[in-house]
Design a protein around this motif. Sequence first.
Motif, PDB file in Angstrom:
ATOM      1  N   THR A 168       0.445  -0.888  -0.129  1.00  0.00           N
ATOM      2  CA  THR A 168      -0.353  -0.564  -0.194  1.00  0.00           C
ATOM      3  C   THR A 168       0.710   1.458  -0.060  1.00  0.00           C
ATOM      4  OG1 THR A 168      -1.904  -1.010   1.832  1.00  0.00           O
ATOM      5  CG2 THR A 168      -2.299   0.726   1.378  1.00  0.00           C
ATOM      6  N   CYS A 182       0.306   4.106  -2.988  1.00  0.00           N
ATOM      7  CA  CYS A 182      -0.035   5.136  -3.139  1.00  0.00           C
ATOM      8  C   CYS A 182       1.513   6.141  -3.212  1.00  0.00           C
ATOM      9  CB  CYS A 182      -0.392   5.519  -2.003  1.00  0.00           C
ATOM     10  SG  CYS A 182      -1.797   4.766  -1.449  1.00  0.00           S
ATOM     11  N   SER A 190       0.653   9.079  -6.332  1.00  0.00           N
ATOM     12  CA  SER A 190       0.876  10.474  -6.148  1.00  0.00           C
ATOM     13  C   SER A 190       2.115  11.141  -6.808  1.00  0.00           C
ATOM     14  CB  SER A 190       0.946  10.746  -4.260  1.00  0.00           C
ATOM     15  OG  SER A 190       2.184  10.735  -4.533  1.00  0.00           O
ATOM     16  N   ILE A 194      -5.322  10.294  -3.721  1.00  0.00           N
ATOM     17  CA  ILE A 194      -5.117   9.434  -2.975  1.00  0.00           C
ATOM     18  C   ILE A 194      -6.966   9.404  -2.198  1.00  0.00           C
ATOM     19  CG2 ILE A 194      -5.113   6.947  -1.623  1.00  0.00           C
ATOM     20  CD1 ILE A 194      -3.436   7.099  -4.452  1.00  0.00           C
ATOM     21  N   ALA A 215      -2.450   4.770   3.249  1.00  0.00           N
ATOM     22  CA  ALA A 215      -2.512   5.351   1.830  1.00  0.00           C
ATOM     23  C   ALA A 215      -2.239   6.549   2.259  1.00  0.00           C
ATOM     24  CB  ALA A 215      -4.027   4.808   1.710  1.00  0.00           C
ATOM     25  N   ALA A 242       0.649   8.452  -0.058  1.00  0.00           N
ATOM     26  CA  ALA A 242       0.428   9.792  -0.414  1.00  0.00           C
ATOM     27  C   ALA A 242       0.935  10.656  -0.669  1.00  0.00           C
ATOM     28  CB  ALA A 242      -1.041   9.784  -1.166  1.00  0.00           C
ATOM     29  N   THR A 276      -4.026  13.902  -1.307  1.00  0.00           N
ATOM     30  CA  THR A 276      -5.178  12.784  -1.128  1.00  0.00           C
ATOM     31  C   THR A 276      -6.101  14.030  -0.314  1.00  0.00           C
ATOM     32  OG1 THR A 276      -5.780  11.385   0.980  1.00  0.00           O
ATOM     33  CG2 THR A 276      -3.977  13.225   1.771  1.00  0.00           C
TER      34      THR A 276
END
Length: 257
Positions: free
Chosen positions: A51, A55, A59, A65, A77, A81, A86
């Motif tokens: 993960t 992410c 990004s 995200i 996450a 990111a 996000t």
Amino acid sequence: MIQTIDFQIEALKDMKKYPKLFYLGNLALLNSKKISVVGSRKPNQYARSLTQELCSKLSAHGVTIVSGGAIGIDAIAHKSAGAEHTIMVAGTGLDTRYPAINKALISDIEQKGLVLSQFESGTTSKKYNFPLRNELIVALGEILVVAYGDLNSGTSRSVEYAQKMGKEIYVFPHRIGESEGTNKLLQDGIAKAIYDIDSFVSMFEEESQNRIEADEFLLFCRKNPNYEDVIRYDAQKLFAYELQGKVEVKNLKVYVL
């Protein structure tokens, strides 16, 4: 200051009921390419690592995200990111940072990213809030990634929403006996597997490049310039691209769609 979104978001028309939304942060993120990432509050180390890699690489290629701010996969996450890439969807009013353990993370997203809620200030954490939150998370993203999920876990509701909305679902392939919920999604043909993160990310990189390649006007608008500056740059192309749905004028600024 908590404010209300006063315009319609096209992606949310797939929801059962179009929500009234409150926000803190940068609304320009709504115009970016978005991927929803959800999963267990207690993922294994394998899911945590993948993960984080997924992410951070998404990004870096301009993908925002979307997740729910919970402990576990959600927090990983968001952090991976970066707050500025996000969108967090809250299950409480925006006057409450929930869960408290992620208070610093949520504050960072408020300042650099975007936090959304369907709930009035003063709304506390209640069990029935979170299915509504999950529907919004899924609706915002173009696809759904379920990083880790046990059978009959909360992520199953997110999968149901994605199916109803016709969105593609992706999962990481896990070993037998781990993340049995996502493995069943693969077995049943409901989800696709992410076997190679770089290959997965490249799909969005190529799409993003194709949208703006060799178009100096769109490159100029990627900086979200003032409306008057764009008029001076090329008024005719601005009007044409608005009609074609390539750009949007909002709050006297121009955004690439």
